[in-house]
Design an enzyme around this catalytic site. Structure first.
Site, mmCIF file in Angstrom:
data_model
loop_
_atom_site.group_PDB
_atom_site.id
_atom_site.type_symbol
_atom_site.label_atom_id
_atom_site.label_comp_id
_atom_site.label_asym_id
_atom_site.label_seq_id
_atom_site.Cartn_x
_atom_site.Cartn_y
_atom_site.Cartn_z
ATOM 1 N N LYS A 63 38.760 43.887 34.472
ATOM 2 C CA LYS A 63 40.029 44.215 35.139
ATOM 3 C C LYS A 63 39.836 45.258 36.230
ATOM 4 O O LYS A 63 40.549 46.283 36.300
ATOM 5 C CB LYS A 63 41.068 44.682 34.126
ATOM 6 C CG LYS A 63 41.413 43.641 33.056
ATOM 7 C CD LYS A 63 42.518 44.154 32.144
ATOM 8 C CE LYS A 63 42.874 43.149 31.062
ATOM 9 N NZ LYS A 63 41.802 43.014 30.034
ATOM 10 N N ILE A 67 39.469 50.700 45.596
ATOM 11 C CA ILE A 67 39.457 50.371 47.012
ATOM 12 C C ILE A 67 38.515 49.193 47.230
ATOM 13 O O ILE A 67 37.616 48.930 46.423
ATOM 14 C CB ILE A 67 39.056 51.573 47.884
ATOM 15 C CG1 ILE A 67 37.603 51.990 47.592
ATOM 16 C CG2 ILE A 67 40.014 52.736 47.667
ATOM 17 C CD1 ILE A 67 37.072 53.035 48.545
#
Length: 236
Positions: A63, A67
Site C-alpha cells: 500500500k 511523492i
C-alpha cells in the site's frame, strides 16, 4: 488442487511461520499475500523463497503512498523480487509513479480504493469528501485505471459496479474482505462470500483469518477452492 483465484494472506509474525503455513497448505494454494505486518519478519525473503523454490505466485501488499519519485524508486527495487502483484494507494500520481517503477517487468500494480475495514464514519474522521462508500470506491477505481493501474483492490460489495466500468475491461479486481458463510467478520465491514465475490466480477479473492485460524487449514482452503469452482472463470 489449487485455484489461483484464491490468494491466502500470510498474516503471521515472521517468515518461518509463513513458510510452515505454506507447507501445511501444500498444493491447495498457489498464490500468497505478504503484507506490512511481516516486512520486518523476513517477508521479502519469504516471498523470494516461495516464488523461486516452491513455484508460488506472490502478492506483496505494501500500500505504498509517497511523492512520485519515492514511489517509483521503491517499486523499482521491489520489482527485482519477481513478485506478481504489488499494491499502492489508488491516487493517480502514485499509480503513475508505480507503473514507471515497474516498467519492463511483469509486476502488476494494483491501486487501493477504500480499505474494507472502513465505513462512512471512518472516512468522515479522515476528512474524506462526502458520498456513499460504493460511489467513492467506483470513482477511485476509475481514476486508478485511467492512471494505468493493472487492477484495483476493493471490497467484494463494489466488484460488480467496478466491473461495469468501461475502463475495467481487461483489468484485475482483487477483493479482500471475503468470508466463507458463517465465518467471523473480524475487523472487516464490507464482506461477501467467495462465490459472490467472483460472480460479481472479482478475479481474485484474498482470505486470511478464515484459513489461518482454523484447526485444519488445508481443509479450509480446499473448501474455498470447491466453492470457487462453482462460480465461473476469470475474466482478466
Amino acid at each position: 488442487m489449487s485455484d489461483d483465484r484464491l490468494i491466502v494472506a500470510l498474516d503471521v509474525p515472521n517468515a518461518l511461520e509463513g513458510l510452515q503455513m505454506a507447507e501445511t497448505l501444500g498444493d491447495s494454494v498457489s498464490f500468497y499475500k505478504i503484507g506490512l505486518g511481516m516486512l520486518t519478519g523476513g517477508g521479502l525473503a519469504l516471498a523470494n523463497e516461495l516464488k523461486s523454490e516452491h513455484g508460488k505466485r506472490i502478492f506483496l501488499d505494501m500500500k505504498l503512498f509517497d511523492i512520485s519519485a519515492t514511489v517509483e524508486s521503491a517499486v523499482r527495487g521491489l520489482a527485482q523480487f519477481d513478485i506478481d502483484f504489488l499494491t499502492v494507494h489508488g491516487d493517480p500520481h502514485v499509480v503513475r509513479a508505480a507503473k514507471e517503477g515497474a516498467a519492463g517487468t511483469n509486476l502488476k500494480i494494483l491501486g487501493v480504493t477504500i480499505l474494507t475495514s472502513l465505513e462512512r464514519s471512518d472516512l468522515d474522521s479522515c476528512l474524506i469528501k462526502d458520498g456513499a462508500i460504493p460511489d467513492l470506491v467506483v470513482e477511485r477505481a476509475g481514476l486508478a485505471f485511467d492512471a494505468g493501474a493493472d487492477g484495483i483492490i476493493a471490497s467484494p460489495q463494489e466488484a460488480a459496479a467496478i466491473r461495469a466500468l468501461p475502463e475495467a475491461q481487461g483489468r484485475l479486481i482483487v477483493t479482500p474482505g471475503v468470508r466463507p458463510a458463517g465465518a467471523e467478520l473480524g475487523d472487516q465491514k464490507r464482506v461477501a462470500t467467495p462465490f459472490s465475490a467472483i460472480a460479481d466480477g472479482a478475479d481474485h479473492i484474498v482470505v486470511g483469518r478464515p484459513i489461518r485460524d482454523t484447526s485444519d487449514r488445508k481443509a479450509a482452503a480446499e473448501a474455498i477452492n470447491a466453492e470457487l469452482a462453482t462460480a465461473g472463470h476469470n475474466r482478466a
